[in-house]
Design a protein around this motif. Structure first.
Motif, mmCIF file in Angstrom:
data_model
loop_
_atom_site.group_PDB
_atom_site.id
_atom_site.type_symbol
_atom_site.label_atom_id
_atom_site.label_comp_id
_atom_site.label_asym_id
_atom_site.label_seq_id
_atom_site.Cartn_x
_atom_site.Cartn_y
_atom_site.Cartn_z
ATOM 1 N N ASP A 113 -45.350 25.001 1.579
ATOM 2 C CA ASP A 113 -46.339 23.936 1.761
ATOM 3 C C ASP A 113 -45.891 22.963 2.844
ATOM 4 O O ASP A 113 -44.698 22.801 3.093
ATOM 5 C CB ASP A 113 -46.536 23.169 0.452
ATOM 6 N N PRO A 114 -46.849 22.254 3.449
ATOM 7 C CA PRO A 114 -46.481 21.182 4.374
ATOM 8 C C PRO A 114 -45.816 20.038 3.608
ATOM 9 O O PRO A 114 -45.938 19.943 2.379
ATOM 10 C CB PRO A 114 -47.828 20.718 4.951
ATOM 11 N N TRP A 116 -46.277 16.701 4.102
ATOM 12 C CA TRP A 116 -46.955 15.411 4.058
ATOM 13 C C TRP A 116 -47.701 15.239 2.736
ATOM 14 O O TRP A 116 -48.461 16.115 2.313
ATOM 15 C CB TRP A 116 -47.927 15.278 5.244
ATOM 16 N N GLY A 117 -47.483 14.082 2.140
ATOM 17 C CA GLY A 117 -48.200 13.762 0.913
ATOM 18 C C GLY A 117 -47.746 14.556 -0.294
ATOM 19 O O GLY A 117 -48.460 14.646 -1.291
ATOM 20 N N ARG A 118 -46.556 15.124 -0.233
ATOM 21 C CA ARG A 118 -46.066 15.921 -1.375
ATOM 22 C C ARG A 118 -44.692 15.419 -1.777
ATOM 23 O O ARG A 118 -43.756 15.448 -0.983
ATOM 24 C CB ARG A 118 -45.942 17.389 -1.000
#
Lengths: 142, 142
Positions: A113-114, A116-118
């Protein structure tokens, strides 16, 4: 690049200024989960890559490559070599044009997964953060 | 760009080839949630931006800008103008070098999160997908 450049203060809680390159302010993201630089072109009023002129865009591209070298160097110093770089200009949260250059590994906890925001950042701690910034400034790539 | 270029077949289920630009194969992501192009430099064996030579990198940057224009055009045709472009070279899932250029809006359902790995695509349907690809080919930017 312009006397009126100022990084959005929204960058301050999560990252520190490392140095200035010809085009960009170079920041180190304060998150030990990933070797992660942010490049902010030092010109006023930029939001999209297309807001830079072609010479500025070419300079940005070369500084992205240079940032990738720095990220690899940081990762190797931590004995966790980069397996893939993630490069992104998003700007959904902070609109000022900036480019993330993040070193990824298959075992980095968020892969594939990327980033950002995780998940929550794992800060370096003040001394280790400054040490990492110094290491970048002293490196050949930095 | 080389006779041996071939897009990874992993791109096929989610996107279609629109056209070739000087450097990149241009693909349209089959997801009506976002106007979304994928650029794949047409050279063999690329994984990172740094694997391109400087001229190739400059060409990639200019095709990213051109792709942004196409994405804006598609979005305006759908009466949902782009409010922010998201540009990213990730490659965690498919390693062949490729760049996503995605049009984002505050009301797009995922804002401000990145689009990758979140939610299921909403396909165009075969006829609408081909119509969108044709619209790109016929446009000034395409």
């Amino acid at each position: 690049m312009t006397p009126h450049f100022k990084a959005d203060p929204a960058f301050d809680p999560g990252s520190i200024v490392v140095c200035d390159w010809p085009l960009c302010q170079v920041r180190l993201q304060d998150d030990t989960r990933f070797p992660w630089l942010i490049l902010i072109p030092r010109r006023e009023g930029l939001h999209e890559i297309a807001d830079l002129d072609p010479a500025g865009r070419a300079a940005l591209m070369e500084e992205i490559v240079r940032a990738g070298d720095v990220v690899r160097m940081l990762a190797e110093a931590a004995h966790r070599p980069v397996q893939k770089l993630n490069v992104a200009a998003l700007g959904n949260v902070t609109a000022q044009l900036h480019v993330h250059v993040v070193g990824r590994r298959h075992d980095d906890g968020l892969w594939p997964d990327p980033v950002w925001g995780r998940g929550a950042a794992l800060p370096y701690g003040p001394a280790a953060l400054q040490a990492a910034a110094s290491r970048i400034r002293l490196s050949q790539a930095g």
